[in-house]
Design a protein around this motif. Structure first.
Motif, PDB file in Angstrom:
ATOM      1  N   PRO A 710      39.082  83.238  34.993  1.00 36.30           N
ATOM      2  CA  PRO A 710      40.199  83.801  34.212  1.00 36.30           C
ATOM      3  C   PRO A 710      40.763  85.034  34.788  1.00 36.30           C
ATOM      4  O   PRO A 710      40.170  85.778  35.455  1.00 36.30           O
ATOM      5  CB  PRO A 710      39.265  83.941  32.936  1.00 36.30           C
ATOM      6  N   GLY A 711      41.985  85.105  34.331  1.00 36.10           N
ATOM      7  CA  GLY A 711      42.743  86.318  34.494  1.00 36.10           C
ATOM      8  C   GLY A 711      41.615  87.733  34.266  1.00 36.10           C
ATOM      9  O   GLY A 711      42.087  88.776  35.129  1.00 36.10           O
ATOM     10  N   SER A 712      41.204  87.653  33.012  1.00 34.35           N
ATOM     11  CA  SER A 712      40.508  88.980  32.749  1.00 34.35           C
ATOM     12  C   SER A 712      39.496  89.091  33.653  1.00 34.35           C
ATOM     13  O   SER A 712      39.238  90.472  34.116  1.00 34.35           O
ATOM     14  CB  SER A 712      39.947  88.951  31.350  1.00 34.35           C
ATOM     15  N   VAL A 713      38.733  88.365  34.179  1.00 37.17           N
ATOM     16  CA  VAL A 713      37.665  88.448  35.017  1.00 37.17           C
ATOM     17  C   VAL A 713      38.229  88.959  36.431  1.00 37.17           C
ATOM     18  O   VAL A 713      37.682  89.906  37.015  1.00 37.17           O
ATOM     19  CB  VAL A 713      36.820  87.012  35.089  1.00 37.17           C
ATOM     20  N   PHE A 714      39.178  88.214  36.548  1.00 38.34           N
ATOM     21  CA  PHE A 714      39.937  88.686  38.304  1.00 38.34           C
ATOM     22  C   PHE A 714      40.356  90.305  37.957  1.00 38.34           C
ATOM     23  O   PHE A 714      40.113  91.009  38.875  1.00 38.34           O
ATOM     24  CB  PHE A 714      40.948  87.689  38.426  1.00 38.34           C
ATOM     25  N   SER A 715      40.702  90.458  37.097  1.00 36.68           N
ATOM     26  CA  SER A 715      41.320  91.995  37.029  1.00 36.68           C
ATOM     27  C   SER A 715      40.130  92.768  36.848  1.00 36.68           C
ATOM     28  O   SER A 715      40.292  93.920  37.512  1.00 36.68           O
ATOM     29  CB  SER A 715      42.175  92.119  35.797  1.00 36.68           C
ATOM     30  N   ALA A 716      38.978  92.589  36.136  1.00 38.97           N
ATOM     31  CA  ALA A 716      37.827  93.313  36.188  1.00 38.97           C
ATOM     32  C   ALA A 716      37.456  93.392  37.849  1.00 38.97           C
ATOM     33  O   ALA A 716      36.873  94.527  38.053  1.00 38.97           O
ATOM     34  CB  ALA A 716      36.639  92.870  35.326  1.00 38.97           C
ATOM     35  N   TYR A 717      37.316  92.363  38.362  1.00 35.25           N
ATOM     36  CA  TYR A 717      36.754  92.278  39.798  1.00 35.25           C
ATOM     37  C   TYR A 717      37.730  93.258  40.665  1.00 35.25           C
ATOM     38  O   TYR A 717      37.151  94.126  41.399  1.00 35.25           O
ATOM     39  CB  TYR A 717      36.667  90.797  40.543  1.00 35.25           C
ATOM     40  N   CYS A 718      38.955  93.119  40.278  1.00 36.94           N
ATOM     41  CA  CYS A 718      40.042  94.217  41.173  1.00 36.94           C
ATOM     42  C   CYS A 718      39.729  95.636  40.954  1.00 36.94           C
ATOM     43  O   CYS A 718      39.846  96.311  41.794  1.00 36.94           O
ATOM     44  CB  CYS A 718      41.422  93.882  40.941  1.00 36.94           C
ATOM     45  N   GLY A 719      39.460  95.783  39.656  1.00 39.48           N
ATOM     46  CA  GLY A 719      39.042  97.390  39.258  1.00 39.48           C
ATOM     47  C   GLY A 719      37.782  97.694  39.687  1.00 39.48           C
ATOM     48  O   GLY A 719      37.672  98.741  40.180  1.00 39.48           O
ATOM     49  N   ALA A 720      36.743  96.908  40.014  1.00 43.12           N
ATOM     50  CA  ALA A 720      35.279  97.087  40.493  1.00 43.12           C
ATOM     51  C   ALA A 720      35.878  97.477  41.945  1.00 43.12           C
ATOM     52  O   ALA A 720      34.934  98.521  42.731  1.00 43.12           O
ATOM     53  CB  ALA A 720      34.455  96.017  40.743  1.00 43.12           C
ATOM     54  N   GLY A 736      46.795  87.514  47.521  1.00 39.82           N
ATOM     55  CA  GLY A 736      45.932  86.141  47.721  1.00 39.82           C
ATOM     56  C   GLY A 736      46.090  85.358  46.951  1.00 39.82           C
ATOM     57  O   GLY A 736      46.057  84.039  46.913  1.00 39.82           O
ATOM     58  N   MET A 737      46.097  85.802  45.430  1.00 36.49           N
ATOM     59  CA  MET A 737      46.230  85.033  44.232  1.00 36.49           C
ATOM     60  C   MET A 737      47.646  84.391  44.109  1.00 36.49           C
ATOM     61  O   MET A 737      47.757  83.642  43.564  1.00 36.49           O
ATOM     62  CB  MET A 737      45.973  85.913  43.133  1.00 36.49           C
ATOM     63  N   GLY A 738      48.585  85.072  44.863  1.00 40.84           N
ATOM     64  CA  GLY A 738      49.967  84.551  44.782  1.00 40.84           C
ATOM     65  C   GLY A 738      50.816  84.881  43.607  1.00 40.84           C
ATOM     66  O   GLY A 738      51.759  84.983  43.615  1.00 40.84           O
ATOM     67  N   GLU A 739      50.040  85.431  42.447  1.00 38.28           N
ATOM     68  CA  GLU A 739      50.571  85.810  41.142  1.00 38.28           C
ATOM     69  C   GLU A 739      49.789  87.231  40.724  1.00 38.28           C
ATOM     70  O   GLU A 739      48.641  87.330  41.175  1.00 38.28           O
ATOM     71  CB  GLU A 739      50.546  84.880  40.089  1.00 38.28           C
ATOM     72  N   ALA A 740      50.487  87.901  40.067  1.00 38.54           N
ATOM     73  CA  ALA A 740      49.853  89.236  39.471  1.00 38.54           C
ATOM     74  C   ALA A 740      50.662  89.399  37.999  1.00 38.54           C
ATOM     75  O   ALA A 740      51.585  88.807  37.688  1.00 38.54           O
ATOM     76  CB  ALA A 740      50.171  90.385  40.365  1.00 38.54           C
ATOM     77  N   ASP A 741      49.537  90.286  37.264  1.00 39.12           N
ATOM     78  CA  ASP A 741      50.212  90.252  35.795  1.00 39.12           C
ATOM     79  C   ASP A 741      50.189  91.910  35.505  1.00 39.12           C
ATOM     80  O   ASP A 741      49.505  92.511  36.401  1.00 39.12           O
ATOM     81  CB  ASP A 741      49.399  89.297  34.875  1.00 39.12           C
ATOM     82  N   VAL A 742      50.413  92.234  34.361  1.00 42.27           N
ATOM     83  CA  VAL A 742      50.447  93.761  34.114  1.00 42.27           C
ATOM     84  C   VAL A 742      49.065  94.474  34.174  1.00 42.27           C
ATOM     85  O   VAL A 742      48.905  95.114  34.559  1.00 42.27           O
ATOM     86  CB  VAL A 742      51.155  93.864  32.662  1.00 42.27           C
ATOM     87  N   GLN A 766      55.246  98.340  43.457  1.00 40.97           N
ATOM     88  CA  GLN A 766      56.847  98.347  43.131  1.00 40.97           C
ATOM     89  C   GLN A 766      57.462  97.403  44.210  1.00 40.97           C
ATOM     90  O   GLN A 766      58.512  96.864  43.870  1.00 40.97           O
ATOM     91  CB  GLN A 766      57.400  99.882  43.484  1.00 40.97           C
ATOM     92  N   ARG A 767      57.048  97.398  45.464  1.00 42.81           N
ATOM     93  CA  ARG A 767      57.770  96.452  46.306  1.00 42.81           C
ATOM     94  C   ARG A 767      57.573  95.126  46.279  1.00 42.81           C
ATOM     95  O   ARG A 767      58.478  94.241  46.302  1.00 42.81           O
ATOM     96  CB  ARG A 767      57.412  97.045  47.865  1.00 42.81           C
ATOM     97  N   GLU A 768      56.454  94.900  45.851  1.00 44.77           N
ATOM     98  CA  GLU A 768      55.862  93.444  45.873  1.00 44.77           C
ATOM     99  C   GLU A 768      56.120  92.869  44.453  1.00 44.77           C
ATOM    100  O   GLU A 768      56.503  91.617  44.290  1.00 44.77           O
ATOM    101  CB  GLU A 768      54.539  93.190  46.273  1.00 44.77           C
ATOM    102  N   TYR A 769      56.079  93.509  43.457  1.00 41.60           N
ATOM    103  CA  TYR A 769      55.997  93.111  42.083  1.00 41.60           C
ATOM    104  C   TYR A 769      56.934  93.961  41.287  1.00 41.60           C
ATOM    105  O   TYR A 769      56.328  94.655  40.345  1.00 41.60           O
ATOM    106  CB  TYR A 769      54.576  92.841  41.548  1.00 41.60           C
TER     107      TYR A 769
END
Length: 800
Positions: A710-720, A736-742, A766-769
């Motif tokens: 899920p997106g929430s788990v991926f966001s937490a991993y990015c934070g780690a 690598g995910m191809g998409e990002a969110d806020v 800012q450049r990529e998203y």
């Protein structure tokens, strides 16, 4: 000395797994940990000094005892619930006797809790060997139940039936020598007197058993007819049952019973007419009311005054003056009795807009027309007449007119009585004239009051005093002292008003006295009403934390039966006030409850640990106290959700290393981790030194298991990963995910440990998203007080 009566009464009544579902905290055995700052409602002992010898003695709290015999009922129920040996039989018998003797002597109603306790004791005495209650004891209890409380219950109905069964059995066994005889000596089936049956039927109709009363009356009536022993007054039994069905709102059964009564020879007499008309009139059923009122009565009798009064109110409410006016014109022509003339005067006020001067010739006419009646005294207006006129003005919501009628009565040299002052107090309260209401109440104090008829108005008066912008506590206390001196009990709504006023003024001793005096003999339902008010007071965010703690302390002392859900709400409120120490003690009091139903379950532990996880100012000491409670609690088995909550709690208290230890418990359990577990553990890794290593290990296992992330788990991993300053790795992950969110961008940015790293990440984002970053910027950011770096206003609420 502090009164512990209420607490002890409840503890004995509601201990352990009593079916009353209102357990008490065994206060004497509970260790009360001291808080760091909470205020105490207990007066500290004063130091003796030379000048102190001349000071006023400390404020003493009021002591009150429960009603005679009530403690016996409580002790019996407590022993029964705990499986203990019962008190001696003679003590149980004596307690039952004096309890109902007291109720009957002082005209006090038996509340629902008392009825439930009494029926339990009565069943026990009846089924066990030994001395039994006498016929007089049974009739005393029965007669005491003829005054119903505001709240009736199944316990009342069960007790009524049980008493009558025993009366019948004992009457049959002892013969007619002990029965209470009617004028003609009739008995019910040779087993119980006609008075016993009448009281039984009356009791059934008072407590919602009118259908049973109807069935019993039909059988009884057929027996009387078959034996030719229909006695004088027996037909009134039908009126009692009809009135009971009407009170319960059973229209179909009401009409059917009337039809059966008619077939069995019961005439449409004034009392039956009053029941049927009143039933439909109070429900504003226009056609039915007219039909039943106009139905010819047996013997061409006139309707009762109560019927005319109800029809008059019905007509005013429903704009039926054109229908009711001829009825009262015709009534005037019949030269009616004094009570009917009083109703005519009310009609003149309500339907003809008559005032005092308009009524003077009508009253003179009434006096004149009755001079010619034989064998009757002269009819003149009296205080009942004036009171009815004042009542009519009150129904018109015209207090000025009511005052004029009181002056009008004085012109006839009619002195006010207690009902006059009650009415005057009532309408002045409704008109927000507290000074006038106080004057009327002072006049009321000089009158003789019977059967607590003034209590409804006095309760309203006290509530009005409490609702004043600046409550006059001296006057309030003066009124309540008079009520206490009489031994009367205030209504729960009034007790709530008093307590809220005293709490607002920091007069905790007055709160204690009020609760001690008036809640001791409340039913569980009435106690719950006051308890809910205290909970609402504590949940009110406008009150200071000190006052809320005082309120909770009183709640815990006087309402140990407070349900777990209410205590959890209070715990949440203290967390919201950033007082985890207080929240922990609320939870600890739950943990120490005598009743298992009040003790915390797994969901409650999750809730308290989530509370610790959301703190702005960590409190590891209180967290460890609650965690130790969990370790000692054999009724709760930790599962993944509970371990999740523990991770959240220790993370919130700044102990990420301790939080990570529970991840091992989760992975070793049969249930295993959930997606929420993964989100939480990655958040823990973000806060740990070298936490990115542990996060990569977990992520690798997830990849090998080919899990949908899920997106929430991926966001937490990015934070780690970002938490250790790995900017490049975070960018690769997001790319690598191809998409990002806020959420992903915001979490990664907030986790980076330095402003230079954040600037590097922001340039890339800012450049990529650009569109997503623009939305993120709208959320705003501020400097963290801890590390003085920017943080986006993103809420990361972790739930187990």
């Amino acid at each position: 000395m502090r009164s512990t009566l209420t607490r002890n009464v409840c503890r004995r009544l509601l201990a352990h797994q009593a079916p009353l579902s209102c357990p008490a905290i065994a206060a004497s055995s509970v260790v009360r940990p001291q808080l760091r700052h909470p205020r105490s409602i207990v007066r500290r002992p004063s130091r003796r000094t030379f000048f102190g010898l001349f000071q006023k003695p400390p404020r003493e709290l009021k002591e009150v005892t429960p009603e005679p015999g009530y403690e016996t009922l409580i002790n019996f129920r407590a022993c029964e619930a705990q499986g203990h040996r019962q008190p001696p039989r003679e003590d149980l018998l004596q307690g039952f006797r004096i309890f109902f003797q007291h109720k009957l002597r002082y005209h006090k109603a038996v509340n629902s809790t008392q009825a439930l306790l009494a029926v339990g004791l009565f069943r026990y005495l009846a089924r066990t060997d030994g001395e039994q209650l006498s016929l007089q004891d049974l009739r005393t209890a029965r007669d005491a139940l003829l005054k119903p409380p505001k709240q009736i219950s199944e316990g009342h109905l069960e007790l009524v039936k049980a008493l009558y069964e025993q009366i019948r059995a004992l009457s049959l066994a002892t013969g007619s020598a002990e029965t209470v005889q009617e004028t003609d000596g009739q008995t019910v089936g040779g087993e119980a007197s006609a008075e016993d049956f009448k009281s039984y039927i009356t009791s059934l109709t008072l407590y919602g058993g009118s259908v049973d009363a109807a069935a019993g009356l039909e059988e009884y009536w057929r027996d009387l007819q078959a034996s030719g022993s229909v006695y004088k007054g027996a037909k009134f039994l039908w009126v009692l049952v009809l009135r009971g069905l009407a009170r319960e709102g059973r229209e179909d059964e009401l009409v059917q019973l009337y039809e059966k009564a008619e077939k069995l020879g019961v005439e449409y007499m004034p009392a039956v007419h009053e029941v049927m008309v009143t039933f439909f009139a109070t429900r504003d059923r226009i056609e039915e009311t007219k039909r039943w009122f106009e139905k010819p009565m047996y013997g061409n009798w006139l309707p009762l005054p109560e019927t005319y009064r109800e029809v008059l109110r019905f007509a005013v409410r429903n704009a039926q003056e054109d229908w009711v006016n001829p009825i009262f014109h015709q009534l005037r022509a019949t030269k009616p009795s004094k009570p009917l003339w009083d109703i005519i005067f009310q009609w003149a006020v309500l339907c003809q807009n008559a005032g005092p001067e308009d009524l003077r010739p009508i009253i003179q006419s009434a006096t004149f027309h009755n001079k010619t009646k034989r064998d009757e005294t002269l009819i003149t207006p009296d205080i009942a007449t004036m009171n009815d006129l004042v009542s009519a003005a009150i129904e018109k919501k015209d207090p000025y007119l009511a005052e004029r009628f009181i002056s009008f009565g004085a012109s006839f040299s009619i002195s006010p009585n207690s009902r006059t002052y009650l009415l005057q107090t009532d309408y002045r309260i409704s008109a927000s004239d507290l000074s006038g209401a106080s004057a009327a109440y002072q006049s009321l104090e000089t009158q003789y009051i019977t059967d607590d008829e003034d209590l409804p108005v006095v309760n309203k008066y006290i509530r009005a005093l409490c609702a004043a912008p600046v409550p006059n506590t001296d006057l309030i206390l003066d009124v309540t002292r008079q009520i206490e001196h009489r031994g009367a009990t205030l209504e729960p709504e009034t007790v709530v008003s008093l307590c809220l006023v005293f709490l607002k003024l920091d007069q905790e001793f007055e709160v204690i006295d009020t609760l001690t005096v008036h809640t001791t003999n409340f039913s569980l339902e009435e106690r719950a009403q006051v308890e809910r008010a205290f909970v609402a007071y504590c949940l009110d965010k406008t009150h200071s934390t000190a006052r809320v703690w005082d309120g909770y302390t009183l709640l815990r002392q006087f309402f140990p039966e407070s349900p777990a859900q209410d205590r959890l709400s209070l715990m949440d409120a203290f967390f919201a006030r950033r007082r985890p120490d207080m929240a922990a003690h609320v939870f600890g009091h739950m943990r120490a409850a005598a009743n298992p139903a009040q003790r915390p379950d797994a969901d409650a532990y999750v809730r308290v640990f989530e509370g610790f996880g959301g703190l702005a100012q960590p409190d590891p000491e209180s967290l460890r106290m609650v965690h130790n409670m969990l370790k000692m609690d054999t009724t709760v088995s930790p599962d993944t959700r509970l371990y999740n909550a523990l991770m959240i709690a220790y993370l919130g208290c700044g102990e990420a290393g301790k939080a990570y230890e529970f991840w091992a418990e989760i992975t070793a359990s049969r249930e295993g981790p959930t997606y929420r577990s993964l989100e939480i553990v990655f958040r823990v890794c973000e806060a740990m030194p070298w936490g990115d290593r542990k996060a990569r290990d977990i992520w690798g296992k997830m990849a090998r298991m080919d899990l949908d992330v899920p997106g929430s788990v991926f966001s937490a991993y990015c934070g780690a990963i970002a938490g250790q300053g790995r900017v490049e790795e975070v960018r690769k992950l997001i790319g690598g995910m191809g998409e990002a969110d806020v959420l992903t961008l915001g979490v990664a940015y907030n986790a980076l440990p330095g402003s230079q790293l954040q600037e590097e990440f922001e340039e890339w984002a800012q450049r990529e998203y650009p569109e997503i970053w623009a939305r993120l910027l709208k959320k705003g950011r501020k400097k963290s007080r801890i590390d003085n770096i920017s943080k986006f206003n993103i809420v990361r609420e972790l739930k187990a």
